[in-house]
Design a protein around this motif. Structure first.
Motif, mmCIF file in Angstrom:
data_model
loop_
_atom_site.group_PDB
_atom_site.id
_atom_site.type_symbol
_atom_site.label_atom_id
_atom_site.label_comp_id
_atom_site.label_asym_id
_atom_site.label_seq_id
_atom_site.Cartn_x
_atom_site.Cartn_y
_atom_site.Cartn_z
ATOM 1 N N CYS A 1 0.865 -1.280 -0.177
ATOM 2 C CA CYS A 1 0.116 -0.073 -0.005
ATOM 3 C C CYS A 1 0.938 1.309 0.027
ATOM 4 C CB CYS A 1 -0.769 -0.027 1.046
ATOM 5 S SG CYS A 1 -1.785 1.659 1.617
ATOM 6 N N CYS B 1 -6.469 5.607 1.318
ATOM 7 C CA CYS B 1 -6.502 5.130 2.501
ATOM 8 C C CYS B 1 -7.063 6.349 3.564
ATOM 9 C CB CYS B 1 -5.332 4.342 2.933
ATOM 10 S SG CYS B 1 -4.994 2.914 2.080
ATOM 11 N N HIS C 1 0.005 2.210 4.274
ATOM 12 C CA HIS C 1 0.149 0.809 5.110
ATOM 13 C C HIS C 1 1.353 0.033 4.798
ATOM 14 C CE1 HIS C 1 -4.238 2.064 5.629
ATOM 15 N NE2 HIS C 1 -3.617 2.019 6.646
ATOM 16 N N CYS D 1 -7.462 -1.339 4.984
ATOM 17 C CA CYS D 1 -6.800 -0.610 3.952
ATOM 18 C C CYS D 1 -7.517 -0.680 2.548
ATOM 19 C CB CYS D 1 -5.433 -1.284 3.602
ATOM 20 S SG CYS D 1 -4.441 -0.906 2.167
HETATM 21 ZN ZN LIG Z 1 -3.682 1.256 2.665
#
Ligand SMILES: [Zn+2]
Length: 478
Positions: free
Chosen positions: A242, A255, A261, A274
């Motif tokens: 991510c 996000c 993330h 996420c």
């Molecule tokens: Zn994310």
């Protein structure tokens, strides 16, 4: 002599014919009355617009309605002029759950009107009462509601519109059900015009817990996860890196808090909620698999629940659906709508190892003398989630509470498994509903599933999850 004898015979025959005719008429009337009492009167009383149900109330005093733990929540009282009226001691606390008598009927009051106006006390007592001119006491209805849990849900919603519903996963018993805005059933007739005034647009009579249609937000990641598992033979070997956002067909999905993330497996993507990972997961799913997973999880269907007029949840994806819409659908935005009841049923099934018990709120009818007249047996709808899917989702939902989006919520000593959601409902992305769905388990293994939605409140972790904690604690702390 013979003539006289003959005429006597004729008279006897005539008397016989008349007697048989009267007997037949009597039997026909008895059959009709029996039929009316058994069948027609039920339809007659069940019609909530029927203002003449008092025909039966002339002989029977309408029975009371109780919570499972014995609090009276509806009863028949008499005023100074000895006139009967329906009294709801807790005013708004049970309004959508119990309904009302006064301007037609609604809720349990409507569905159990026939039973509340039947008396099952002993025949001796009934005859004594009738001879003394006293009404026979109608049977009482014991519901499945827990007084403290209901109160915690009601007070927790506070001034917010929205809904809370809590269900015992092993039985389907509804423990708490609150919807706001609400009304006071004691004064429903007096304020009827105000309550039903469309220009005020607050739909106070709508039970949002079972008939609300909300965007699910991130709580829908439970469904996307199940679709992924079904599309991948039950394997959760998903990986994603991510970077804080994903762009699908020029549509950018961020996000939460634009956080990156980094590398995530399935459990991390779920507990971090996420959006980028789940949008990516969604567009890579076989559309037919995604669609049939939603259908099998009761989307676009009448819910199997004995709670009144529930609303179908909506989900639609086909081969022509643009990829950007599929990506939004996977994270609970787009065209999908759900009722809080539906989300609660899904997490209740996960808590019950995949088996769904049909929700109900009328537990038993009890006579004034304490005899059980009838009792509802818990009913299984069958398995909607496999054993291994339920096991994986338990791990993911536990991670949400242990070190995911709900890790700051104090659930006390309970083991809690859940999913937060922050659902956009307007083109202004700052306007969001706050969701929490999940279940709690105490040290004895007793469980309670819940769905909470607070309209316009913002982050699920800040509002809906702490409310769920209050309901769990009120229910288990006894
Ligand atoms: Zn994310």
């Amino acid at each position: 002599m013979t003539r006289h004898k003959n005429s006597k015979k004729v008279i006897r025959k005539e008397i016989y014919v008349v007697a048989v005719m009267f007997s037949l008429i009597f039997v026909a009337m008895a059959v009709y009355l029996g039929h009316f009492v058994a069948i027609d009167s039920r339809d007659f009383i069940y019609n909530s617009y029927n203002s003449r149900f008092s025909v039966f109330a002339d002989d029977v005093k309408r029975g009371s309605i109780y919570t499972a733990d014995g609090h009276v929540i509806a009863k028949t009282a008499t005023d100074d002029e000895n006139k009967e009226y329906r009294d709801y001691p807790d005013e708004r606390l049970f309004s959508h759950a119990v309904g009302y008598v006064g301007k037609g009927m609604a809720g349990l009051e409507a569905n159990y009107s026939f039973d509340l106006l039947k008396s099952h006390i002993s025949l001796d007592e009934q005859i004594n009462n009738t001879l003394s001119g006293i009404k026979n006491p109608g049977d009482s209805l014991y519901t499945t509601f827990d007084y403290e849990a209901q109160k915690a849900a009601y007070e927790g919603l506070n001034m917010f519109d929205g809904a809370v519903i809590a269900i015992e996963p092993e039985t389907g018993k509804v423990v708490a059900m609150v919807s706001k805005p609400d009304y006071d059933p004691n004064t429903i007739a007096k304020y009827w015009d105000d309550i039903t005034d469309d220009t005020k647009n607050n739909s106070a009579l709508l039970n949002r817990a079972i008939a609300g249609a909300y965007p699910p937000g991130s709580t829908f990641k439970i469904i996307t996860t199940i679709a992924y598992l079904r599309d991948n033979n039950g394997n959760d070997d998903f990986e994603y890196n991510c970077k804080g956002s994903i762009t699908v067909d020029d549509y950018k999905i961020h996000c939460s808090s634009k956080k990156s993330h980094g590398n995530e497996n399935m459990l991390q993507a779920f507990s971090n909620s996420c959006n980028s990972a789940y949008a990516y997961m969604g567009i890579n799913l076989d559309r037919q698999a995604f669609s049939s997973a939603a259908d099998n999880l009761l989307f676009n269907k009448d819910l199997p629940a004995a709670l009144g007029n529930t609303k179908q949840s909506k989900f639609y994806i086909d081969t022509d659906t643009p990829e950007s819409i599929v990506a939004q659908t996977a994270i609970g935005q787009g065209q999908t709508t759900v009722s809080p009841l539906h989300m609660c049923m899904l997490v209740a099934a996960i808590a019950n190892n995949g088996e769904l018990m049909e929700p109900y709120m009328a537990d038993k009818l009890v006579s004034e003398e304490g005899d059980i007249v009838s009792e509802t047996a818990p009913k299984s709808y069958g398995r909607i989630i496999s054993d291994s899917e339920a096991r994986l989702l338990n791990q993911y939902m536990e991670a949400v509470v242990m070190d995911g989006t709900a890790d700051s919520v104090d659930f006390g000593d309970l083991s809690v498994y859940g999913k937060t959601g922050t659902a956009e409902y307007s083109t202004n992305k700052n306007m969001t509903h706050s969701w929490f769905v999940g279940y709690a388990k105490d040290s004895s293994g007793k469980k309670l599933a819940i769905a909470v939605i607070m309209e316009g409140a913002g982050y699920g972790s800040k509002y809906a999850a702490p409310l769920a904690a209050k309901v769990f604690n009120a229910y288990f702390d006894k």
